[in-house]
Design a protein around this motif. Structure first.
Motif, mmCIF file in Angstrom:
data_model
loop_
_atom_site.group_PDB
_atom_site.id
_atom_site.type_symbol
_atom_site.label_atom_id
_atom_site.label_comp_id
_atom_site.label_asym_id
_atom_site.label_seq_id
_atom_site.Cartn_x
_atom_site.Cartn_y
_atom_site.Cartn_z
ATOM 1 N N LEU A 174 0.863 -1.179 0.000
ATOM 2 C CA LEU A 174 0.000 0.000 0.000
ATOM 3 C C LEU A 174 0.896 1.223 0.000
ATOM 4 C CD1 LEU A 174 -2.970 0.992 0.271
ATOM 5 C CD2 LEU A 174 -2.675 0.843 2.752
ATOM 6 N N VAL A 175 0.607 2.198 -0.871
ATOM 7 C CA VAL A 175 1.473 3.368 -1.009
ATOM 8 C C VAL A 175 0.653 4.643 -0.943
ATOM 9 C CG1 VAL A 175 3.233 2.174 -2.354
ATOM 10 C CG2 VAL A 175 1.351 3.292 -3.534
ATOM 11 N N CYS A 176 1.290 5.698 -0.441
ATOM 12 C CA CYS A 176 0.678 7.023 -0.409
ATOM 13 C C CYS A 176 1.741 8.049 -0.786
ATOM 14 C CB CYS A 176 0.111 7.336 0.972
ATOM 15 S SG CYS A 176 -0.692 8.953 1.072
ATOM 16 N N TYR A 177 1.553 8.691 -1.923
ATOM 17 C CA TYR A 177 2.437 9.755 -2.403
ATOM 18 C C TYR A 177 1.744 11.105 -2.238
ATOM 19 C CZ TYR A 177 5.407 6.344 -4.889
ATOM 20 O OH TYR A 177 6.255 5.315 -5.212
ATOM 21 N N ASP A 183 6.630 13.260 -3.430
ATOM 22 C CA ASP A 183 7.191 12.705 -2.192
ATOM 23 C C ASP A 183 6.444 11.419 -1.823
ATOM 24 O OD1 ASP A 183 8.765 14.939 -2.144
ATOM 25 O OD2 ASP A 183 7.731 15.910 -0.469
ATOM 26 N N LEU A 184 7.181 10.404 -1.428
ATOM 27 C CA LEU A 184 6.572 9.171 -0.946
ATOM 28 C C LEU A 184 6.315 9.335 0.547
ATOM 29 C CD1 LEU A 184 5.588 6.309 -1.189
ATOM 30 C CD2 LEU A 184 7.958 5.515 -1.181
ATOM 31 N N LEU A 185 5.064 9.554 0.907
ATOM 32 C CA LEU A 185 4.726 9.848 2.297
ATOM 33 C C LEU A 185 4.731 8.596 3.162
ATOM 34 C CD1 LEU A 185 1.817 12.378 1.640
ATOM 35 C CD2 LEU A 185 4.241 12.863 2.018
ATOM 36 N N LYS A 186 4.327 7.465 2.572
ATOM 37 C CA LYS A 186 4.285 6.239 3.363
ATOM 38 C C LYS A 186 4.145 5.043 2.424
ATOM 39 C CE LYS A 186 2.279 4.371 7.606
ATOM 40 N NZ LYS A 186 1.288 4.572 8.691
ATOM 41 N N ILE A 187 4.750 3.932 2.809
ATOM 42 C CA ILE A 187 4.613 2.688 2.058
ATOM 43 C C ILE A 187 4.635 1.525 3.044
ATOM 44 C CG2 ILE A 187 7.110 2.530 1.630
ATOM 45 C CD1 ILE A 187 6.362 1.273 -1.123
ATOM 46 N N LYS A 188 3.807 0.535 2.784
ATOM 47 C CA LYS A 188 3.714 -0.618 3.685
ATOM 48 C C LYS A 188 3.670 -1.895 2.855
ATOM 49 C CE LYS A 188 0.750 -2.807 7.180
ATOM 50 N NZ LYS A 188 -0.540 -2.724 7.918
ATOM 51 N N LEU A 189 4.569 -2.818 3.146
ATOM 52 C CA LEU A 189 4.574 -4.112 2.469
ATOM 53 C C LEU A 189 3.466 -4.986 3.054
ATOM 54 C CD1 LEU A 189 6.360 -5.529 0.283
ATOM 55 C CD2 LEU A 189 7.421 -6.769 2.177
ATOM 56 N N ASN A 361 11.727 -4.064 5.616
ATOM 57 C CA ASN A 361 12.759 -3.074 5.921
ATOM 58 C C ASN A 361 13.549 -2.671 4.685
ATOM 59 O OD1 ASN A 361 13.280 -2.389 9.012
ATOM 60 N ND2 ASN A 361 12.546 -4.496 8.934
ATOM 61 N N ARG A 362 13.848 -3.626 3.814
ATOM 62 C CA ARG A 362 14.568 -3.283 2.595
ATOM 63 C C ARG A 362 13.736 -2.356 1.707
ATOM 64 N NH1 ARG A 362 19.610 -5.800 1.604
ATOM 65 N NH2 ARG A 362 19.612 -4.278 -0.073
ATOM 66 N N LEU A 363 12.424 -2.556 1.704
ATOM 67 C CA LEU A 363 11.550 -1.664 0.950
ATOM 68 C C LEU A 363 11.624 -0.248 1.525
ATOM 69 C CD1 LEU A 363 9.396 -1.151 -1.204
ATOM 70 C CD2 LEU A 363 7.669 -1.940 0.430
ATOM 71 N N GLN A 364 11.713 -0.125 2.845
ATOM 72 C CA GLN A 364 11.812 1.202 3.471
ATOM 73 C C GLN A 364 13.134 1.885 3.133
ATOM 74 O OE1 GLN A 364 9.253 2.645 4.929
ATOM 75 N NE2 GLN A 364 8.025 0.774 4.701
ATOM 76 N N ILE A 365 14.201 1.109 2.990
ATOM 77 C CA ILE A 365 15.486 1.697 2.592
ATOM 78 C C ILE A 365 15.378 2.272 1.180
ATOM 79 C CG2 ILE A 365 17.919 1.213 2.096
ATOM 80 C CD1 ILE A 365 17.832 -0.927 4.288
#
Length: 439
Positions: A174-177, A183-189, A361-365
């Protein structure tokens, strides 16, 4: 013959080759990213907020490993194995203030140490970076663009499932730009089989709370497709004072309420069934799961050379005209470009670990690298480059060759004399130094 210093080419005997050119780099433009990162306090934020639970005393510390991965991703080195080839790379070592970079085994062990606590730390890091960026340039409004996508997986990773919408195996993040800045405000795997809007209310809550508490003067808008047709999401937006436009899935009740618009387009095309025609209308609608009626915009469209009509329904709490509501919604096509750049340009699909928490965590990096570059792109790049994708910027401004020379006091990087983008390099540096230093 290859043991000799000079290699002669048979195609041209006047050309000689050797590997005695000294310390060279092909990534000298990374110094611009380093200068920018220092200016916004990026490394200080990482050092302050990021730490694994590892208690061992290590040569390569957690924050250093994280910084190395971020710079590697921005430079286009996506694999941990690249670290072995880059260990003596002069620009990266100078940027990270090291004698040699962390190796592939070191980075792999570092990734394995990340867990739920570091996942929360990435949220804190992005929040702190937003605060810094907004202190430099506060937006008047933010457009929360919600979407989901598929990150394909080909192994037996935890959480990987078949997704029927994409007809493929993988994760379904799920992504929110911010649709206005990228800007990528939040992303969740998430697991691959979950529905598009799964957990979206909990996903958005910290973000909405942050804007309400820290940026109450910033207008917040929300835009999403029909996968987010969820009354809880509407109520959340209304409670938080968020203006939204969300597509609805068509049903017989909506078609019935759109009969007036259908009759108008029938009349409009009565004598011409070939040309394009469109009609807009609005009405109040209450689905069985809704507590009260909401405003719905309908667009009835007859494409050229077709006899059938196409319907689009948008639920909104905004008072813009139906035409402007549809324009606002239709601009969400930018979202697909943001997602595509994240996947192709910043390796969002780096999900090869068997453990979901490591992949998260790798996605967050990767998301952190994306945001650092996006801040760089929109705040300091010259206007001629501010809309370019990361691949183009890598080629023009990051992949600049240099030779390292040393004096008693200085380390000098002599950049390629024939670089065609010297003017843009200097302008970017000038823009970075124009950013006010924050206390």
């Amino acid at each position: 013959m290859y043991s000799l210093d000079n290699i002669h080419l048979e195609c041209n005997s006047k050309i000689k080759l050797n590997f005695n050119g000294g310390d060279l780099s092909s990534d000298s433009g990374l110094f611009l990213l380093k200068e920018f990162a220092d200016r916004i306090g990026f490394h200080q934020i990482i050092k302050k907020l990021f730490k694994t639970k590892d208690k061992a005393s290590r040569k390569h510390k957690d924050d250093e490993n994280l910084n190395q991965l971020v710079y590697q991703i921005i430079a286009g080195y996506f694999n941990d194995n690249d670290a072995d080839e880059l260990r003596n790379e002069p620009v990266l070592n100078t940027i990270l203030n090291k004698d040699s970079l962390a190796s592939q085994p070191t980075l792999s062990r570092f990734s394995g140490r990340m867990d739920d606590s570091t996942l929360e730390q990435f949220d804190d890091i992005l929040k702190a970076l937003r605060s810094t960026i907004y202190a430099i340039k506060r937006p008047e409004r933010v457009l929360l663009d919600l979407d989901s996508t598929l990150l394909p997986a080909y192994g037996k990773q935890e959480g990987v499932n078949y997704n029927y919408h994409y007809s493929s195996n993988g994760y379904h993040p799920l992504v929110c730009y911010d649709g206005l800045t990228g800007d990528l405000l939040k992303i969740k795997l998430r697991d691959g089989s979950v529905y598009t809007s799964s957990d979206v209310v909990d996903f958005l809550k910290p973000l909405l709370d942050e804007y309400e508490e820290s940026y109450p003067d910033v207008e917040i808008f929300l835009r999403a497709d029909s996968g987010f047709t969820k009354p809880e999401l509407y109520s959340q937006a209304e409670t938080n004072g968020v203006s939204y436009v969300i597509r609805l899935k068509a049903n017989q009740n909506l078609y019935k309420l759109a009969e007036a618009a259908t009759e108008r387009i029938d009349e409009l095309t009565r004598d011409n069934k070939l040309d394009y025609a469109v009609v807009y209308d609005e009405f109040d609608y209450q689905a069985s799961s809704w507590d009260y009626p909401r405003r719905v915009i309908v667009k009835v469209e007859k494409p050229s050379n077709q006899f059938t009509y196409q319907y689009g329904f948008i639920v909104t709490n905004m008072d813009l005209s139906p035409v402007n509501i549809l324009r606002l919604y239709n601009n969400r096509g930018k979202m697909e470009n943001f997602i595509k750049e994240g996947k192709n340009g910043f390796n969002f699909s780096s999900i090869s670990s068997p453990r979901k928490i490591v992949n998260s965590n790798r996605l967050q990096i990767s998301a952190l690298a994306y945001n650092l570059f996006n801040y760089f792109r929109r705040l300091v790049l010259p206007k001629s480059m501010s809309k370019m994708l990361i691949d183009t910027i890598r080629m023009k401004l990051i992949k600049i060759a240099s030779r390292v020379t040393r004096s008693a006091r200085y380390l000098i990087f002599k950049l390629c004399s024939s670089c065609p983008y010297k003017k843009e390099f200097y302008k970017t540096l000038e823009n970075i130094r124009a950013i006010p230093k924050l206390e």
